[in-house]
Write a protein that holds these residues in place. Structure first.
Motif: not given
Length: 254
Positions: A87-116
């Motif tokens: 999962a960590a090999d993938y980059t997943v979009e998450d958020g919003p953060n405290d500033e209301g912006e989306m951000f990217e992070r490494n995937g975790i086991a609970a994530d779904y396969f990200p779309a291309p």
């Protein structure tokens, strides 16, 4: 008695069989031996792991797998640490953060396969106006099931068009309805290097990724079969007990 039991098993588990190609002008699919066929069939974990590798290295550049979470890969025989690393090999979009912006992070086991692609419009724009289909349910969505997928992308699927058959910018595929397909041949010899040393022929890769996609479409197949068999055994025993009880009761009446 044997005929009755066979009928009960067929009725309870008949939905496990792969449907045949519809009648008409469709080309008959080749016959394949799948380990998951039949009442006692199970998935081949080695084949599914190879199929996952084919999906990741070949198919995931265009096709999504929206309904499969990384944690589901435990079913393929991986342990928790291996799933986390995958999962960590993938980059997943998450958020919003405290500033209301989306951000990217490494995937975790609970994530779904990200779309291309970020959305369907972007996917269509990058692929000649037609977004590549999601593969989560593909092995069950097409008539012929995994056999259709395997034949479609195998070495016998993409052949030269008959004389006079115009393909334009599309490819000719013997098994695709209408025979014209926007997807170019996705597999080539040694397109991947299998970690278990299995030769990566086109037929082997087609078989493995089709096996993997069958699991993606029906991950509870083995559990369902096991439950069905237990239920049928219970019903058989219950029927025999009730038959014996009936004989005993009526023997006392007479």
């Amino acid at each position: 008695m044997k005929k009755i039991l066979s009928g009960l098993f067929a009725a309870a588990l008949g939905c496990l069989t792969v449907p045949a190609f519809a009648a008409g002008d469709a080309v008959k699919l080749p016959s394949y031996d799948w380990s998951f066929e039949g009442v006692f069939g199970t998935y081949d974990k080695a084949s599914m792991q190879r199929g996952l590798q084919v999906y990741k290295e070949v198919c995931s550049g265009c096709h999504s797998l929206d309904l499969v979470a990384f944690r589901n890969l435990l079913d393929l025989g991986y342990n928790a640490d291996e799933v986390k690393a995958f999962a960590a090999d993938y980059t997943v979009e998450d958020g919003p953060n405290d500033e209301g912006e989306m951000f990217e992070r490494n995937g975790i086991a609970a994530d779904y396969f990200p779309a291309p692609f970020p959305n369907e419009q972007a996917a269509a724009a990058a692929n000649g106006g037609k977004a590549p289909p999601d593969l989560s349910l593909m092995a069950k969505a097409r008539v012929g099931g995994p056999s259709f997928v395997r034949a479609l992308i195998g070495s016998d699927g993409y052949v030269d068009a008959p004389e006079g058959f115009e393909t334009g910018d599309l490819s000719y595929n013997k098994y695709f309805p209408g025979h014209l397909i926007a997807m170019a041949p996705p597999l080539s010899e040694d397109a991947v290097e299998y970690s278990d040393g299995t030769p990566a022929t086109v037929e082997q890769m087609a078989a493995d990724v089709s096996h993997f996609l069958m699991w993606a479409a029906e991950p509870k197949l083995e559990e369902r079969k096991s439950t069905g068999i237990k239920v049928m055994i219970f019903l058989i025993i219950f029927t025999l007990v009730m038959y014996a009880a009936k004989r005993k009761v009526f023997a006392q009446v007479h």
